[in-house]
Design an enzyme around this catalytic site. Structure first.
Site, mmCIF file in Angstrom:
data_model
loop_
_atom_site.group_PDB
_atom_site.id
_atom_site.type_symbol
_atom_site.label_atom_id
_atom_site.label_comp_id
_atom_site.label_asym_id
_atom_site.label_seq_id
_atom_site.Cartn_x
_atom_site.Cartn_y
_atom_site.Cartn_z
ATOM 1 N N ASP A 229 70.838 68.008 45.091
ATOM 2 C CA ASP A 229 71.327 68.845 43.990
ATOM 3 C C ASP A 229 72.755 68.431 43.688
ATOM 4 O OD1 ASP A 229 73.067 70.237 45.788
ATOM 5 O OD2 ASP A 229 71.453 71.614 46.300
ATOM 6 N N LYS B 80 68.637 70.711 40.756
ATOM 7 C CA LYS B 80 67.856 71.776 41.389
ATOM 8 C C LYS B 80 68.307 73.136 40.867
ATOM 9 C CE LYS B 80 68.910 73.471 45.679
ATOM 10 N NZ LYS B 80 69.182 73.398 47.125
HETATM 11 C C1 R5P Z 1 72.328 74.844 49.057
HETATM 12 O O1 R5P Z 1 73.015 74.753 48.055
HETATM 13 C C2 R5P Z 1 72.503 73.938 50.224
HETATM 14 O O2 R5P Z 1 73.379 72.893 49.953
HETATM 15 C C3 R5P Z 1 71.169 73.375 50.697
HETATM 16 O O3 R5P Z 1 70.635 72.558 49.667
HETATM 17 C C4 R5P Z 1 70.195 74.475 50.996
HETATM 18 O O4 R5P Z 1 70.776 75.420 51.854
HETATM 19 C C5 R5P Z 1 68.934 73.948 51.636
HETATM 20 O O5 R5P Z 1 68.073 75.013 51.866
HETATM 21 P P1 R5P Z 1 66.535 74.778 52.114
HETATM 22 O O6 R5P Z 1 66.409 73.766 53.218
HETATM 23 O O7 R5P Z 1 66.013 76.128 52.497
HETATM 24 O O8 R5P Z 1 65.932 74.308 50.827
#
Ligand code: R5P
Length: 301
Positions: free
Chosen positions: A170, A193
């Site tokens: 993202d 994302k």
């Molecule tokens: C969110 O902005 C963080 O940088 C990570 O992308 C996020 O915490 C990942 O979470 P998950 O593994 O549950 O998709």
């Protein structure tokens, strides 16, 4: 007489604590810590604390208990030594709640930092904070240690001689991808994302990334449920990626996260030693980078 004494909380990884102490040339003083029968936490510092006290605590798992232990330990060290201890948090829990996404929410990371400051915390050192600017409320000052160098050292071998692209799953991770790509002499790019703030569901917007036949290194700060990495890998394979590997600073790997990532075709997973990790994850030691950042920062005053 050492310049530093490392005082670890029970949540800190042993390899991280020893790596940090060795790089600082510091002694380790183990505090006494236990739970009372009613569940409350008790800590006591004893022994010789020479030079600058450095409290290290792991804030995952059991974030809430470890947080209370950290605050008690910092207060105890402050009173015992008469100095504001440097606080090293390899993983800063609550960092993702860094604003009021919905009305009525707290800014949790600010609450944590203000409590740490009120307990007598001195300079704060964290590894790859979710959004470093959220730490600016902490008035004793902070250093955010970026782990790209340690990841580059570990991954260089497999990237060498191949077309490699470092991709942020993202836009928030773009800086991380750029830093790692620079060290590997690779290209970097990102995906877009969107997360539903109520359900937590992740969706990707269409975006073409030039990855045909390439080794793709997905890089992010946190892997929690693994949904982000898994979906990003599927998109990259659908765009022709040769193989996808993943690197993260904080591998929480909740539930079947790792399995989900493997099912999406992620061949290898690298994670920094900031939290406990499953066995089939490649561990990347960041304790030396933390020691270097800490000494350089304290030298500047
Ligand atoms: C969110 O902005 C963080 O940088 C990570 O992308 C996020 O915490 C990942 O979470 P998950 O593994 O549950 O998709």
């Amino acid at each position: 007489m050492p310049g530093y004494t490392v005082i670890p909380g029970r949540g800190a990884r042993r390899d991280f604590v020893e790596g940090l102490a060795s790089a600082l040339g510091a002694d380790i003083v183990e505090p006494i810590a236990k739970e009372f029968p009613d569940g409350e936490t008790y800590v006591r510092v004893e022994g010789e604390v020479n030079g600058t006290p450095v409290v290290v605590q792991g804030l995952y798992p059991e974030q809430n208990n470890r947080l209370v232990e950290l605050l008690l330990l910092v207060e105890a060290v402050h009173a015992y030594t008469g100095r504001d201890p440097v606080v090293v948090l390899p993983y800063l829990a609550y960092a993702r709640q860094d604003k009021r996404f919905l009305p009525g929410e707290p800014i949790s990371v600010h609450v944590v930092l203000k409590a740490l400051e009120a307990s007598g915390g001195g300079h704060l050192v964290v590894v790859d904070a979710h959004k470093p600017e959220a730490l600016s409320v902490y008035t004793p000052g902070y250093t955010n240690v970026l782990p790209a160098e340690a990841f580059a050292e570990k991954i260089r071998g497999i990237a060498e001689g191949r077309e490699a692209v470092v991709v942020a799953p993202d836009k928030g991770a773009l800086g991380r991808a750029e830093a790692l790509a620079k060290l590997l002499g690779a290209r970097h790019d990102y995906l877009v994302k969107k997360r539903d703030r109520v359900t937590g569901e992740v969706k990707y917007m269409p975006r073409h990334v030039e990855v045909k036949g390439a080794l793709v290194i997905l890089v992010d700060d946190i892997v929690s449920t693994g949904g982000t990495m898994a979906k990003a890998a599927e998109i990259l394979y659908s765009q022709g990626a040769g193989s996808v590997i993943a690197a993260c600073s904080h591998g929480l790997f909740i539930g079947n996260a790792l399995e989900k990532m493997k099912r999406a075709g992620i061949r290898e997973v690298y994670a920094a030693n900031t939290v406990p990790l499953p066995e089939d994850v490649e561990v990347v030691d960041v304790s030396k980078l933390v020691a270097r950042a800490l000494t350089e920062r304290l030298k500047r005053g």
